[in-house]
Scaffold this motif. Structure first.
Motif, mmCIF file in Angstrom:
data_model
loop_
_atom_site.group_PDB
_atom_site.id
_atom_site.type_symbol
_atom_site.label_atom_id
_atom_site.label_comp_id
_atom_site.label_asym_id
_atom_site.label_seq_id
_atom_site.Cartn_x
_atom_site.Cartn_y
_atom_site.Cartn_z
ATOM 1 N N GLY A 361 -44.797 -113.082 35.059
ATOM 2 C CA GLY A 361 -45.427 -112.569 36.276
ATOM 3 C C GLY A 361 -46.612 -111.682 35.956
ATOM 4 N N PHE A 362 -46.459 -110.811 34.944
ATOM 5 C CA PHE A 362 -47.583 -109.945 34.555
ATOM 6 C C PHE A 362 -48.773 -110.790 34.116
ATOM 7 N N LEU A 363 -48.477 -111.859 33.360
ATOM 8 C CA LEU A 363 -49.563 -112.729 32.885
ATOM 9 C C LEU A 363 -50.286 -113.346 34.087
ATOM 10 N N LEU A 364 -49.514 -113.881 35.034
ATOM 11 C CA LEU A 364 -50.137 -114.505 36.208
ATOM 12 C C LEU A 364 -50.973 -113.482 36.965
ATOM 13 N N GLY A 365 -50.421 -112.272 37.085
ATOM 14 C CA GLY A 365 -51.165 -111.228 37.785
ATOM 15 C C GLY A 365 -52.467 -110.907 37.088
ATOM 16 N N SER A 366 -52.403 -110.785 35.760
ATOM 17 C CA SER A 366 -53.627 -110.402 35.037
ATOM 18 C C SER A 366 -54.641 -111.539 35.027
ATOM 19 N N CYS A 367 -54.164 -112.794 35.169
ATOM 20 C CA CYS A 367 -55.103 -113.921 35.241
ATOM 21 C C CYS A 367 -55.620 -114.114 36.673
ATOM 22 N N GLY A 368 -55.113 -113.306 37.604
ATOM 23 C CA GLY A 368 -55.562 -113.443 38.984
ATOM 24 C C GLY A 368 -55.125 -114.750 39.626
ATOM 25 N N VAL A 369 -53.945 -115.254 39.266
ATOM 26 C CA VAL A 369 -53.472 -116.524 39.832
ATOM 27 C C VAL A 369 -52.974 -116.297 41.263
ATOM 28 N N THR A 370 -53.445 -117.146 42.206
ATOM 29 C CA THR A 370 -52.949 -117.028 43.586
ATOM 30 C C THR A 370 -52.253 -118.309 44.030
ATOM 31 N N LEU A 371 -52.492 -119.405 43.282
ATOM 32 C CA LEU A 371 -51.959 -120.704 43.692
ATOM 33 C C LEU A 371 -51.076 -121.267 42.586
ATOM 34 N N ALA A 372 -49.924 -121.840 43.000
ATOM 35 C CA ALA A 372 -49.064 -122.507 42.030
ATOM 36 C C ALA A 372 -48.891 -123.955 42.465
ATOM 37 N N LEU A 373 -49.108 -124.888 41.527
ATOM 38 C CA LEU A 373 -48.895 -126.307 41.820
ATOM 39 C C LEU A 373 -47.499 -126.692 41.351
ATOM 40 N N THR A 374 -46.817 -127.517 42.152
ATOM 41 C CA THR A 374 -45.482 -127.944 41.739
ATOM 42 C C THR A 374 -45.161 -129.275 42.414
ATOM 43 N N THR A 375 -43.950 -129.800 42.163
ATOM 44 C CA THR A 375 -43.561 -131.061 42.808
ATOM 45 C C THR A 375 -42.643 -130.738 43.967
ATOM 46 N N ASP A 376 -42.456 -131.743 44.809
ATOM 47 C CA ASP A 376 -41.628 -131.569 45.992
ATOM 48 C C ASP A 376 -40.202 -131.169 45.581
ATOM 49 N N ALA A 377 -39.638 -131.924 44.615
ATOM 50 C CA ALA A 377 -38.256 -131.673 44.199
ATOM 51 C C ALA A 377 -38.128 -130.278 43.605
ATOM 52 N N CYS A 378 -39.117 -129.898 42.827
ATOM 53 C CA CYS A 378 -39.062 -128.590 42.170
ATOM 54 C C CYS A 378 -39.165 -127.483 43.215
ATOM 55 N N GLN A 379 -40.063 -127.662 44.184
ATOM 56 C CA GLN A 379 -40.257 -126.641 45.221
ATOM 57 C C GLN A 379 -38.964 -126.445 46.010
ATOM 58 N N PHE A 402 -48.209 -125.012 46.259
ATOM 59 C CA PHE A 402 -48.783 -126.253 46.779
ATOM 60 C C PHE A 402 -48.120 -127.443 46.089
ATOM 61 N N VAL A 403 -47.568 -128.349 46.915
ATOM 62 C CA VAL A 403 -46.868 -129.514 46.382
ATOM 63 C C VAL A 403 -47.869 -130.653 46.209
ATOM 64 N N ILE A 404 -47.914 -131.277 45.023
ATOM 65 C CA ILE A 404 -48.973 -132.255 44.750
ATOM 66 C C ILE A 404 -48.496 -133.691 44.858
ATOM 67 N N ASP A 405 -47.324 -133.921 45.477
ATOM 68 C CA ASP A 405 -46.899 -135.307 45.654
ATOM 69 C C ASP A 405 -47.934 -136.019 46.540
ATOM 70 N N GLY A 406 -48.029 -137.381 46.352
ATOM 71 C CA GLY A 406 -49.100 -138.180 46.970
ATOM 72 C C GLY A 406 -49.401 -137.871 48.411
ATOM 73 N N LYS A 407 -48.352 -137.674 49.252
ATOM 74 C CA LYS A 407 -48.614 -137.538 50.688
ATOM 75 C C LYS A 407 -49.365 -136.257 51.030
ATOM 76 N N HIS A 408 -49.395 -135.317 50.090
ATOM 77 C CA HIS A 408 -50.094 -134.058 50.384
ATOM 78 C C HIS A 408 -51.547 -134.081 49.920
ATOM 79 N N LEU A 409 -51.936 -135.184 49.257
ATOM 80 C CA LEU A 409 -53.291 -135.208 48.693
ATOM 81 C C LEU A 409 -54.229 -135.996 49.614
ATOM 82 N N ALA A 410 -55.484 -135.559 49.663
ATOM 83 C CA ALA A 410 -56.467 -136.243 50.520
ATOM 84 C C ALA A 410 -57.312 -137.169 49.657
ATOM 85 N N LYS A 411 -57.776 -138.268 50.275
ATOM 86 C CA LYS A 411 -58.617 -139.203 49.540
ATOM 87 C C LYS A 411 -60.032 -138.643 49.500
#
Length: 1464
Positions: A361-379, A402-411
């Motif tokens: 968590g400290f690492l993510l904070g220091s990198c200024g991460v605001t978005l996490a990508l994951t899969t539907d099952a994992c989420q 943000f879940v990156i399974d196909g239905k969430h992605l735009a063409k």
């Protein structure tokens, strides 16, 4: 063959040929089944008895320990030539055979050493105990072992005769305690064993004693003049082969992806498997390209906050993907690269308390991460808050998931094209790494480095287009990412990704996939090779002939060589060629450092080195020839990478180049290393921009080098050898040891059935300015206490022999309780953190501070007696004058006529009864706060008369007879006291026995009655019945009581005449109490001393008939007795009596009474103060509502015979400040047996002062004042004004033994200098005087007395004097669950008893913490740690610990401890 093996373990014993033949026949009979195992062992032992004397000493239970059923079938499939190589059924992963033999030989050097086994209460045995222990022979689980050969020959086992601790009921010869009382108990016999083991000190002899003024200097390890030193030439920078130039080489990794995605869209890129091993999905290059494009487009254009795009190029994004989903991870990774975002791959957080999760968590904070990508099952699997959103993990920034399974992605729209740029120095991705201390850092890798690294790997491994690669590693980082995600795309390779979950179910899965996909390359760790050896059943139908390279990613580990050997051994017959095995070395900072090339790429033959462990610990490389015992066998990790330069530099300080035979840190300069620790400039400079220099200080290159964190050297053929990692480096007294090597040794100790392999953590903790080694392992649930203890003691011996280093603490924890790293393995830094916080909850602990801690200060020799002007405690600091201080001169302060009139208290009472008959003297309160009884002057006088008549008529007593008064606190006690004086008898007040606890309280009553030679006992009817009851008869001999009279209803008779003493030196009363050292001491008080005492208290506290004081003290001895029974009569003031016992049912009783009666002066004890602080801490508001107001109090005095307890008085003052208690009110008094009131703060004097003294100087009987807060400082609060050379000293000890010498020494001491005429009384307390700047009421500067502690209580250890309270204070601070602590010594061993206020599973956490804190703060080694329930440490009525009672209870085995640890 048997002979061969027999010879191998018994090198010192050459067997004659005929014996060898008979042995071989026996073997054959056993394998054919013609003879039982038992018969075989019997005959074999007979044959070998003459040659192996050791076998006689082996515990018979140990001989059968290593059999596994079904031995003959297991060997069937293994060819003859392997039989002689694979030694036995032990695990081969962690060491080569050499190491096992070494450990066994090392253990054989130890003869039977009895070590005391810790004792544990039954309830704490989390593990099934010995009775329910099933021997592992009939286990259904597969044996935890490797090569299919079963061990018949029990002489291969370590020949240590059993080191079991003493069985439970064991008791040794009778020992004597220090007082000469024989103690026959388990405890004392174990302590005797402990002393026996400590008598053989390991460490170099200490230099002679030191004689100094102050400082205790810690020993500094002097380097051994004979230690090995490097002698070779300085090594120069080594250059790798140049990177080849390829014409159509893509300008960036994304360009390669674009090329394959558009020209070869059908080519397979990645195949994912499920946990059954079935392929669930194959990602093609076309799909990877199109889905990465979609994701890139969506991330940049479809995610907004407040109409602004959420992300802009260069932002960091977390990638959270499970190990079973490489496809989605790959899409996410390349999608981020295409969108010019920086992926930060991390593990999936499973719970809020994952090991190391906070650091991520400290690492993510220091990198200024605001978005996490994951899969539907994992989420779906992540822990959720009530709102349904993913919880914010501890220490993590707020993330959008943000879940990156196909239905969430735009063409992407037609006009949108990503920019595929050439590789630049911009950051491509960030890889996380957990450092030794547990902090997590992010290593940045630029696009250019990423490309150069793929290029170098392609060249070194000879990758070609469309090859198939099997990857068993974590694809998110290190080699798994480099080979399986990056370089594979560069070369359009097909990766088969084997998830960790599948490996757990089927360890052979990766080999089966290599076989079915005809993979050319496999990337594995030694663990995977080792696991595949376990699954022997299915090995038959696989073939590894397709492999041209088996990359061993952790080839730099010391145990990888044995895994490689064992693996080759089994699979050579399955088509595995020896040259295919390619160990490599890498680090997160430098990426791949070196890799062994397959021979078709022209690599040199593999190298092996057998190095002396002893020389390695000094950083020197010596090939070992003769020693054979402590050696480390290492294999090379190949040559350095193409396009790189490498050198070896010194580990500490300036990076000087090492000599050829010196171990140093490997540094690399190449275009393919990490560039920085994200956001950490300081350590980045140190690691990524090192400038190696020659011995003359000249830089070797104008390019900076990256430190790899690997320790090693360059061998022949420019092969790189790695002998350890900086992260696992432990420097103990100047010698370097590698954590992995220590693990390997522990694992080579048979029997391994008590702990799980692979679940062992070794780390070091700093204690007393040096690293101390700690080994933690998970214990199997079926291991008995004895077995585990035995395994532990052997591990200690093996490590000691092979590494010549002591283990400070060895702890076993229950199965599955160590924090795990994401893909198996133990999370070391988290384990260390838990150890230091006391949160590991071990079930077995063995500490060896005596063997490890060799840098204690030298013991001190006693000085000859010193002259008067020097600085001994009791003489002023710097010794300008003799430390003598006078109180106020009492005689001049009031008219001497009154002093004469008030010489006898009996006269005073009669005089008051005549002059002020109805003046109230006493009010006794009950627990409800109502007045239970009162007494005016005349009432008290009349009751005393009746008692005197009863004594003479019913008791037929004579003048001078002793009378014991056994009463609860109350007016009766006071009346009978004066009745005795009226009759000319000598009263002794005695605390009545406790009806619920007769067994311990009644003997004290009996002892006082006997020792004081009482002729009669006065008491109430209820207590009289109790003294003669059946229950009493069980505790004491009730037939020998003297006359017992009850005073409940006495006839109203007039006393003819009151007895008048003939001289003021006649005995008035006896004052008996039990000291904290458990000694019953009676003090004789004469009439003169009694009235002098009252006069002093009257003056100091300004007491007059119009005053009221409140007393919450026990009325049986010392100052409590004087205030309760004597002072009111003498001064005429009214005393409000609050028996402390009543506070147990109503804590606020005393303070409410003080408020209600508006008392100015009140007295209490520390135990009362503690009850109020603990019991009323949260109720001050309630008390205020009830109208309790303490602003009336001018002085609240704590009555004690000990050093003032500053923290308690301070917290009391702070707590009740809200109720109006003045900060200046609380003060302490000090009295002792000899003089019950040496100092009272009083009302007339200035406020008490506090000084800070150096605790180290106190140990030498010196006073050194220091500033507040300085290290080793101890605050002492002034105990009050002094009146020691006083007329109210008692006149002597009254004891049945009449120890005249003791008496004379204490009561009639004369000074050896100055005024040698005055008689002084020794108090038995250590303290010092200091002239303060403050003046008292009379305008004089006053002398303050500071009490340090009782001389009887002090512990003499290592020639120094310690006060138990100081050690106890340190211990109580060591852990939140320690409620109370007491220390004592037994035969020079320091014993620490702690009360555990928490769950019993915390008990063993305390052992190490207690040992650490006493070492750090007092330079003492704790010998025994005893953990007991709250309330076990006995405390007397004054709230003082009775350490000697505790000691006797401990030695007599009466404490029922939760755990007793004997520190070795």
């Amino acid at each position: 063959m048997a002979a061969e093996r027999g010879g191998c373990a018994l090198e010192a014993v050459p067997l004659p040929p005929e014996v060898r033949e008979s042995l071989a026949e026996l073997e054959l009979e056993l394998s054919e089944g013609d003879i039982t195992q038992k018969g075989y062992e019997k005959k074999r032992a007979k044959l070998l008895a003459r040659y192996i004397p050791l076998i006689q000493g082996v515990d018979p239970s140990l001989q059968a320990e290593n059999r596994v059923p079904g031995s003959s079938q297991a060997t069937a499939g293994v060819s003859k030539q392997q039989k002689s190589r694979s030694t036995n059924s032990r695990d081969e992963r962690f060491r080569s055979d050499v190491h096992t033999e070494a450990v066994q030989a090392a253990l054989a050097k130890y003869k039977e050493r009895k070590m005391p086994m810790p004792s544990k209460r039954r309830s704490v045995l989390v593990h099934s105990s010995v009775e329910t222990y099933t021997p592992p022979e009939n286990h259904s689980a597969p044996p935890d072992v490797t090569t299919g050969l079963v061990e018949y020959l029990h002489h291969e086992r370590p020949q240590v005769a059993s080191v079991r601790g003493v069985p439970r009921g064991y008791s040794s010869s009778i020992l004597e305690t220090a007082d000469g009382v024989p103690v026959n108990s388990r405890v004392s016999s174990k302590i005797q064993q402990l002393l026996n083991t400590l008598k053989r000190p390991k460490r170099p002899p200490l230099k002679e004693f030191f004689v100094d003024d102050f400082e205790e200097l810690l020993e500094v390890q002097q380097p051994d003049p004979n230690q090995p030193k490097p002698e070779g030439n300085q090594v120069n920078v080594l250059k790798g082969e140049p990177l080849g130039v390829v014409t159509n080489w893509p300008p960036s990794l994304l360009a390669a992806l674009q090329r394959w995605g558009t020209t070869q869209p059908k080519a397979p890129c990645l195949t994912a498997l499920d946990t059954t091993g079935k392929a669930i999905y194959t990602l093609t290059y076309g799909k990877l390209w199109s889905r990465s494009l979609k994701l890139a487009y969506t991330l940049l254009n479809k995610l907004t906050t407040k109409n602004e795009p959420l992300l802009k190029p260069g932002d960091r994004v977390a990638l959270v993907f499970p190990n079973s989903d490489p496809v989605m991870f790959m899409v996410a990774f390349y999608g981020c690269l295409l969108a010019e975002l920086i992926p930060v791959p991390i593990e999936v957080p499973l719970t809020r308390k994952d090991a190391g999760s906070q650091q991520i968590g400290f690492l993510l904070g220091s990198c200024g991460v605001t978005l996490a990508l994951t899969t539907d099952a994992c989420q779906k699997g992540l822990p959720k808050a009530q709102t349904g959103e993913v919880v914010t993990f501890k220490g993590w920034p707020r993330l959008i998931w943000f879940v990156i399974d196909g239905k969430h992605l735009a063409k992407p729209t037609k006009d949108w094209h990503p920019q595929v740029r050439d590789a630049s120095a911009e950051i491509a991705y960030i890889e996380y790494k957990t450092s030794k201390e547990g902090s997590t850092v992010g290593i940045t890798v630029s696009h250019a480095s990423m490309l150069a690294h793929c290029h170098a790997l392609t060249q070194a491994c000879g990758y070609s287009e469309a090859e198939t690669l099997t990857n068993v590693l974590d694809f998110k980082r290190e080699a798994g990412l480099w080979h399986g995600v990056l370089t594979s795309v560069m070369n359009r390779m097909h990766v088969i990704s084997i998830p960790y979950a599948l490996m757990k179910v089927n360890p052979l899965s990766w080999i089966q996939k290599v076989c079915s996909y005809k993979a050319r390359v496999a990337v594995v760790k030694s663990r995977d090779m080792h696991w595949s050896l376990l699954a022997q059943r299915d090995q038959r139908d696989v073939s590894l002939s397709s492999l041209r390279m088996l990359i061993v990613a952790d080839g730099a580990n010391p145990w990888s060589i044995s895994s490689c050997d064992a693996f080759l051994n089994v699979f050579q017959s399955r088509g595995l060629r020896p040259e295919v095995i390619c160990p490599c070395a890498s680090s997160s900072e430098a990426l791949t450092v070196a890799i062994r090339r397959p021979s078709e790429l022209g690599g040199p033959p593999p190298g092996k080195a057998v190095l002396s462990m002893n020389c390695l610990s000094f950083g020197v490389i010596r090939v070992d020839t003769e020693e054979k015992l402590s050696v480390l066998t290492v294999q090379d990790v190949g040559q350095i990478m193409p396009g790189a330069s490498m050198c070896v530099v010194k580990v500490d300080g300036t990076p000087y180049l090492c000599k050829a035979d010196e171990v140093g840190e490997i540094c690399v300069n190449s275009g393919a290393t990490g560039t920085a620790y994200f956001g950490l400039l300081g350590i980045t400079k140190n690691v990524f921009e090192a400038i190696p220099v020659t011995a003359a200080g000249i830089p070797v290159s104008d390019q900076p080098f990256t430190r790899t964190g690997l320790l090693g050297f360059v061998g022949p053929d420019y092969l790189v050898f790695v002998v350890g990692k900086l992260d696992g480096l432990m420097t103990v007294s100047g010698r370097r040891h590698n954590a992995d090597d220590v693990v390997a040794t522990a694992l080579a100790v048979e029997p391994m059935k008590f702990v799980y392999r692979g679940r062992i953590a070794v780390f070091s903790v700093p204690v007393l300015h040096d690293d101390r080694i700690v080994l933690v392992a998970e214990q199997r649930p079926d291991a008995s206490e004895e077995d585990s203890f035995q395994w532990m003691s052997r591990v200690l011996q093996a490590i000691d022999s092979i590494h010549q280093v002591g283990v400070y603490c060895l702890a076993l924890v229950p199965a599955n309780t160590l924090p795990k790293a994401p893909l198996g393995g133990i999370h070391i830094s988290e384990t260390k953190q838990r150890f230091l916080e006391g949160a590991l909850h071990p079930c077995n602990v063995l500490m060896c501070p005596h063997t490890c801690v060799t840098n204690l200060p030298k013991p001190r020799q006693k000085q000859p007696d010193v002259g008067p002007a020097s600085m001994i405690v009791g003489n002023l600091v710097a010794g300008k004058r003799i430390a003598q201080a006078s109180g106020r001169d009492v005689s001049q302060l009031e008219d001497n006529d009154q002093a004469r009139k008030f010489l006898y208290l009996a006269d005073v009472l009669q005089w008051r009864a005549q002059t002020t008959p109805d003046h109230p003297l006493f009010l006794l309160l009950n627990s409800k706060g109502t007045v239970a009884s009162t007494a005016s002057c005349i009432q008290l006088h009349k009751r005393a008369e009746r008692v005197a008549v009863a004594l003479m008529e019913k008791g037929r007593l004579n003048v001078g007879d002793h009378v014991a008064l056994v009463y609860p606190p109350g007016v009766d006690l006071i009346a009978t006291f004066y009745g005795c004086l009226y009759a000319g008898c000598v009263p002794i007040t005695v605390r009545p026995p406790h009806p619920q606890n007769l067994a311990t309280t009644l003997p004290t009553v009996k002892m006082i009655v006997e020792v004081s030679k009482s002729a009669c006992i006065l008491t109430t009817q209820a207590i009289m019945k109790l003294l003669r009851s059946k229950e009493a008869a069980a505790a004491v001999d009730i037939k020998t009581w003297p006359t017992i009279l009850d005073t409940d209803d006495m006839p109203k008779k007039k006393l003819a005449n009151v007895f008048r003493p003939t001289s003021p030196d006649m005995l008035a009363y006896l004052d008996f109490s039990v000291s904290t050292t458990g000694i019953l001491a009676g003090v004789k008080m004469s009439h003169a001393a009694t009235s002098a005492l009252c006069r002093s208290i009257k003056l100091q506290c300004e007491l007059y008939p119009s005053r009221q004081i409140a007393i919450c003290l026990d009325p049986y001895c010392g100052l409590g007795f004087a205030l309760w029974c004597l002072c009111s009569i003498y001064s005429g003031h009214q005393s409000i009596l609050v028996p402390p016992l009543e506070l147990e049912s109503n804590v606020s009783l005393w303070l409410s009474a003080v408020s209600q009666y508006k008392v100015r002066v009140t007295f209490c004890s520390y135990s009362v103060m503690e009850m109020c602080t603990k019991g009323l801490g949260t109720q001050t508001d309630v008390l205020r509502m009830k109208g309790v107001n303490l602003s009336c109090v001018r002085t609240c005095m704590v009555v004690a015979e000990e050093r003032p307890r500053i923290t308690l008085t301070q917290s009391f003052s702070k707590l009740f400040k809200d109720l109006g208690l003045s900060a200046r009110a609380v003060s302490t008094t000090f009295g002792c047996r000899v003089n019950v009131a040496i100092c009272l703060q009083g009302t007339a004097g200035p406020d008490p002062t506090t000084v800070y003294v150096d605790m180290r100087a106190l140990r030498h009987d010196r006073v050194r004042l220091v500033e507040r807060g300085s290290p080793h400082s101890l605050p002492l609060m002034e105990s009050g004004k002094i009146w020691v050379s006083s007329p109210h000293n008692a006149t002597g000890y009254y004891t049945v033994y009449g120890e005249e010498a003791l008496h004379a020494d204490h009561f009639t001491a004369r000074l050896s200098f100055g005024d040698t005429q005055t008689m002084w009384a020794r108090t038995g307390y250590l303290g010092f005087l200091r002239r303060t700047e403050l003046t008292d009421a009379s305008g004089e500067r006053h002398d303050a007395l500071y009490v340090v502690g009782s001389l009887d209580e002090t512990l003499e250890l290592r020639g120094m004097r310690y006060h138990p309270i100081d050690i106890e204070t340190s211990v109580i601070r060591a852990h939140k669950s320690i409620a109370e602590c007491a220390v004592f010594t037994w035969t020079n061993l320091l014993v620490v008893v702690v009360e555990l206020e928490g769950s019993e599973q915390e008990a063993l956490d305390l052992v190490a913490l207690v040992t650490n804190v006493v070492l750090e703060e007092h330079y003492l080694i704790v010998g025994v740690v005893v953990i007991v329930d709250p309330g076990v440490i006995p405390i007397n009525s004054r709230g003082e610990k009775q350490r000697m009672h505790l000691r006797d209870g401990f030695l007599a085995d009466q404490l029922d401890p939760i755990y007793v640890a004997y520190n070795m």
